[in-house]
Every structure is written in C-alpha cells, then in structure tokens.
Design a protein around this motif. Structure first.
Motif, short mmCIF file in Angstrom:
data_model
loop_
_atom_site.label_atom_id
_atom_site.label_comp_id
_atom_site.label_asym_id
_atom_site.label_seq_id
_atom_site.Cartn_x
_atom_site.Cartn_y
_atom_site.Cartn_z
N GLU A 202 0.83 -1.21 0.00
CA GLU A 202 0.00 0.00 0.00
C GLU A 202 0.87 1.25 0.00
O GLU A 202 0.58 2.23 -0.70
N GLU A 203 1.94 1.22 0.78
CA GLU A 203 2.89 2.33 0.84
C GLU A 203 3.52 2.56 -0.53
O GLU A 203 3.61 3.69 -1.02
N ALA A 204 3.96 1.48 -1.16
CA ALA A 204 4.60 1.58 -2.47
C ALA A 204 3.64 2.11 -3.52
O ALA A 204 3.99 2.98 -4.33
N ASP A 209 6.24 6.27 -8.59
CA ASP A 209 5.90 6.38 -10.01
C ASP A 209 5.98 5.01 -10.67
O ASP A 209 5.18 4.68 -11.53
N ARG A 210 6.99 4.22 -10.26
CA ARG A 210 7.14 2.84 -10.73
C ARG A 210 7.57 1.95 -9.58
O ARG A 210 8.27 2.39 -8.67
N THR A 224 4.14 0.61 -13.42
CA THR A 224 3.46 1.65 -12.66
C THR A 224 2.59 0.99 -11.58
O THR A 224 2.29 -0.21 -11.66
N PRO A 225 2.18 1.76 -10.57
CA PRO A 225 1.27 1.19 -9.57
C PRO A 225 0.02 0.57 -10.19
O PRO A 225 -0.40 -0.51 -9.77
N GLU A 226 -0.55 1.24 -11.19
CA GLU A 226 -1.75 0.71 -11.83
C GLU A 226 -1.47 -0.62 -12.53
O GLU A 226 -2.28 -1.56 -12.45
#
Length: 377
Positions: A202-204, A209-210, A224-226
């Motif tokens: 969750e923190e990451a 950005d990546r 990316t997070p998405e």
C-alpha cells in the motif's frame, strides 16, 4: 532550496548482482531511472531490496554488473563520492546533538562555509516543519519528528539521488500515513530522484511512479502502480499485491483468453494471464474485494458462483471481511456488504475477468533459498 537532483538524465543499473558466501542475494537487476522519478523496491523480507539499495549507496560492493549515471560508472566510486543521500530505517541520528546540529553534520563534513550551512539548515528545518524544535535533542522528539530530521539531513546535502530504506516501518499507523504524504510532498516540491525500499504494498502504491517487485533476489515485475495492481505478471506478484486467494486447480478447457478450471469442488471460468493448456495444474488468484458474498435476490448472471461456510466476520467500516471455507475445503477471504452469520452457508460470486490464471510452478523456492532469506532477514 536548489537541489542538484536534476543534474543527471538517467541512472542505469546493468546486470547488478551481489552474492554472500557464494549464494545470490541479488541477481541481474536491470533498471533505468529517469531524473525526478520515485522508484519503490518492493518485496518480502530477504527478497534483495535492501541489498540493492546498499549496493547503490556504495555500502556493499557489487559481485557483478555496473551502475552508471549518464553513461559514467559510479559503482567504482566510494560511497561519499557518489553524491547520494541516505535515510535509514532506524533514523541514525546522533543522540547528543541537537536537531539543527544533526542536520548540519554532513554539511560540516563537506567543509561548507558557516553561512552556507546556516542557510541550508534553516531551509531544511522549514521543509520538514521543525523550526521550533531546532534546539531539541532527538530523544525529545516523537518517532515521526525524528524521521523528519533524518530526511532533512539527507536533502540539505542537495544529493542527486535520495535512498530510503524502510523509513516508516518503526512508526505507528497514523504517523505512517502522515509521513507518506510528507515524503511525497518533498519529492515533488524539490524534484528529487528517490529510490525507496519497502515491504508494504500500500505504501509503495501510494508513493511510487514505478515499482520493482523482487523475490529471492530476482526481479518479478517492473511497472506503474496501476500496472502491478491490475495486471500482476505472475502469482508471486499477485500474492504480494493483495490477491490473497490463491487456489490450485486444473485446466479443463481453453477458449481464447479464458479457461475453465476445476478441482476441489470448484468449477470456474477465469482469465488467462499466462498460457495454459488442457490438463495443466494452475493457480488462480482472486482479490478478496472481487470475491463477494451474494445477497438474497441478487443476480449472479455472468459470474462464477460457489458455496462456502462462514468461519469469521470482521467489521471494516463500509464492509465486512469474511473468512470462509469452500465446499472442497479451500479457505478463502471474501468481502460482504452485510455481515453473514458464522457457521452459515453462503454463495460467493466472482467475475471471470477478476479470477486470474497463472502457472503454479513458477520460480518455486528451494529450501536453501528459504534459509538464505531468513539469514538476510
């Protein structure tokens, strides 16, 4: 504060590796970081993320590979010549020095003029909002305030790269949330280039950005997070990104990007993320938020359904987290809008597009690798 964070265009890690006693802690890490990026190295304990950070910082020599900034090698330079700032998990503050003297320490070691040190320390205190605590000792500060001092000490050096090693892991939940926001604010306002180590997905996801997901010293996925949240590359990444339900089944049939998978009393349509053929043993990954308890009268058209018995119910504000056991004995984690009764039989439903099929034998961990991971912590 005018940082030299944009003094390079790219930082490149080429086949970076580190071994301890002939055992690999980090293997062939390849990554190009653009100036101003926030990169999170993510993974469980012993995955190699702190090893990677220490290699970057110059605290550990490389066993193989090289680190370059704009094409020039920096891994051959001693730590103090790399112009990197480091924020440690345990803050590493001098307990006998005041806040302002802790922040000034690195500047004094560089032999900067007194007026320049005073200016930068003042700016650093303002950045982390600790002006009124300048004369206090670290022991008089809260954990969050101590971490702010550690961050200020790193950024006043105007480094071209800031390295952070699990800086929030010693803080309570409320402080972690506050400091996450603060770190992101500083990163954006100063144009920092940041590499951040954490085991908290969750923190990451909220900061980076990546993300670079590591397991047993090897990169599993970069994105990316998405991308990582919605499209995990393998079941190890899925597991780490919150797909708590990992179910071992067998492929019954394949049609296009979907497979029918069966076993343990289950019969599901699922999305193929990795190729699979009829008869293959596979692993299906499903997020608890995608596996829902069906309410009376609710339509399940187009969704997989299965029966399960309720074991435990946890209230989580807007919904309930429910632990169940499916008919075939598989323990599952699911969500419900209304609290079911422990011991009751419920119907679960999941969209086939949210049940992801992976090869189940990918990179299985050997006993030796597990032992090494425990030693590395």
């Amino acid at each position: 504060m005018s940082l030299s964070a944009n003094a390079f265009e790219s930082l490149e890690l080429k086949n970076v590796g580190r071994s301890f006693g002939g055992r690999d802690a980090l293997v062939d890490l390849n990554l190009t970081i653009r100036a101003g990026e926030f990169i999170a190295l993510l993974g469980p304990s012993g995955c190699g993320k702190s090893t990677a950070l220490n290699c970057l910082a110059g605290l550990l020599p490389l066993t193989h590979g090289e680190i370059l900034i704009d094409g020039k090698r920096v891994d051959v330079l001693p730590s103090e010549k790399r112009d990197f700032g480091m924020v440690f998990q345990n803050y590493a503050l001098f307990p006998h020095l005041s806040v302002e003297k802790n922040i000034a320490f690195g500047l004094q070691m560089r032999g900067l003029p007194k007026a320049e040190i005073t200016r930068r320390v003042g700016e650093g205190l303002a950045l982390v909002k600790l002006e009124e605590h300048a004369k206090k000792l670290p022991g008089q500060l809260s954990g969050g305030q101590q971490q702010r001092v550690a961050i200020a000490r790193a950024v006043v050096l105007e480094p071209r790269l800031v390295l952070m090693d699990e800086p929030l892991s010693n803080l309570d939940a409320k402080l972690r949330l506050e400091m996450r926001t603060e770190i992101r604010r500083l990163h954006q306002s100063l144009g920092l280039t940041t590499i951040y180590v954490t085991h908290d997905q969750e923190e990451a996801l909220s900061l980076a950005d990546r993300l670079v997901v590591l397991r047993d010293g090897r990169v599993q996925q970069i994105g990316t997070p998405e991308e990582l949240h919605d499209h995990p590359a393998n079941w190890h990444v899925a597991d780490f990104m919150g797909y708590r339900n990992l179910i071992d089944l067998t492929v019954e049939s394949v049609e296009g990007s979907q497979a029918r998978v069966t076993g343990n009393g289950m019969d599901l349509l699922a999305k193929l993320v990795q190729p699979a053929s009829v008869g293959d043993n596979i692993r299906v990954a499903i997020r608890p938020s995608d596996l829902l308890v069906v309410r009376p009268g609710e339509s399940t058209t187009g969704r997989n359904t299965l029966q399960a018995q309720v074991n435990v119910v946890e209230y989580q504000g807007r919904e309930f987290a429910v632990g169940v056991t499916a008919t075939g004995g598989q323990n599952l984690f699911v969500h419900a809008e209304e609290a079911p009764v422990p011991g009751a039989t419920v119907t679960l439903a999941v969209d086939p597009a949210r049940a992801l099929v992976y090869r189940s034998n990918l990179d299985e961990v050997s006993t030796e690798q597990r032992e090494l991971a425990e030693v590395r912590g």
